[in-house]
Enzyme design. Structure first.
Site: not given
Ligand code: NDP
Length: 309
Positions: A224, A272
């Site tokens: 993001r 995007h």
């Molecule tokens: P998930 O919810 O599956 O995974 C999020 C990951 O981030 C988890 O491993 C989580 O850790 C980690 N995380 C969250 N908070 C923290 C923190 N404070 N410190 C360290 N690690 C953290 O999300 P997705 O993989 O499905 O998607 C990620 C993002 O990609 C979406 O939220 C979206 O914003 C973006 N996106 C962008 C697109 C584009 O076209 N550019 C398309 C689709 C998505 P843990 O495993 O320990 O919970």
């Protein structure tokens, strides 16, 4: 029982069509709609107008039309008892893997530089690195981050990952929590952000973070725009600490024409498109949740309001 699509920027016609093709008898509406709001139980949302759900007393589920749900959760008037869900889709996951691989390889082979020189008819061979010479750090090891980590590893990169907790990932060294971040960053020749946008991840791509990366590191943000402090990136590129950046997401989208990123020689911009939700590919899971809601069953791909992802 109706579904209503709430979106300010998306072309909702393919969504309507996909839903109607799959379930011709379903009452699908597009916000705003003059009919009885109390009939709407299920919302499909992408950048909805803030506060729009206020007038829909019976919404039980708000389904994000993408993998991220930050745009839903930031609504201060989100109905307290509605479940928020998101998309988890094989195509979306696969596309993020190939896109980030393409960016990482393009950086290693200097493809952007060749395009620039091609325009001036300049023959300009450069030395290049191979994936085996490079460590990639993936921030966020969720559905997308874990897949990206594996895609890069299988293409010869050494890959480290960072998440809130350690997790087993084949051939990927994982780092957990804020205390492990400096070690993780110190090894990342290419840093890929795939974190969800939450209060604890906003502005995480800042000057202090970049300073911990090795000299000449490359930054890829496909998560993001609010993860990145724009001025800090420009400063760290201009002082030579960072080699370049690929940005797919921005604080304001479309990126305003006057934004300095457009003309920066070491920033590559995409609009995007890293990985785009295909309505026909995901209406099945949306309708499955709609049906589960009618049967009072637990929904799939629920977002934790407390964690923010
Ligand atoms: P998930 O919810 O599956 O995974 C999020 C990951 O981030 C988890 O491993 C989580 O850790 C980690 N995380 C969250 N908070 C923290 C923190 N404070 N410190 C360290 N690690 C953290 O999300 P997705 O993989 O499905 O998607 C990620 C993002 O990609 C979406 O939220 C979206 O914003 C973006 N996106 C962008 C697109 C584009 O076209 N550019 C398309 C689709 C998505 P843990 O495993 O320990 O919970």
């Amino acid at each position: 029982m109706s579904i209503m699509i709430f979106s300010q920027r998306k072309d909702v016609r393919p969504w309507l069509k996909a839903l109607q093709d799959a379930r011709p008898d379903l009452d699908v509406r597009v916000y705003p709609d003059k009919r009885d709001n109390s009939e709407v139980t299920f919302a499909l949302a992408w950048n909805h107008p803030m506060g729009a759900f206020r007038d829909f007393p019976n919404i039980k589920c708000i389904a994000s039309m993408g993998a991220g749900a930050d745009h839903v959760l930031k609504d201060p008037e989100l109905p307290q008892d509605a479940v928020v869900t998101r998309i988890v889709d094989e195509n979306l996951t696969h596309d993020m893997g190939t896109f980030t691989l393409a960016l990482a390889l393009s950086h290693l082979r200097g493809l952007t530089g060749y395009k620039v020189h091609e325009r001036s008819h300049v023959w300009w061979p450069q030395r290049y690195k191979r994936p085996a010479d490079v460590t990639v750090g993936v921030m966020g090891l969720g559905v997308l981050g874990a897949h990206v980590a594996q895609t890069l590893r299988l293409n010869g990169f050494t890959v480290n990952g960072w998440a809130t907790a350690a997790r087993p990932l084949d051939g990927v060294r994982t780092f957990a929590g804020a205390e492990a971040l400096p070690d993780f960053l110190a090894q990342a020749d290419i840093l890929i952000c795939l974190l969800p946008l939450t209060p604890s991840t906003a502005n995480i791509l800042n000057k202090e973070t970049f300073a911990k990366l090795p000299q000449g590191a490359y930054v890829i943000n496909v998560a993001r725009g609010e993860h990145l402090v724009d001025e800090d990136l420009v400063e760290m590129l201009d002082n030579g600490h960072l080699a370049g950046a690929s940005l797919d997401v921005f604080r304001q989208e479309p990126l305003p024409a006057a934004h300095p990123f457009w003309s920066h020689p070491r920033i590559d911009i995409t609009p995007h498109i890293a990985s785009t939700t295909e309505p026909a590919s995901v209406v099945g899971q949306i309708l499955a949740n709609y049906d589960r809601l009618q049967r009072n069953e637990a929904l799939h791909h629920v977002v934790s309001r407390q964690k923010g992802y």
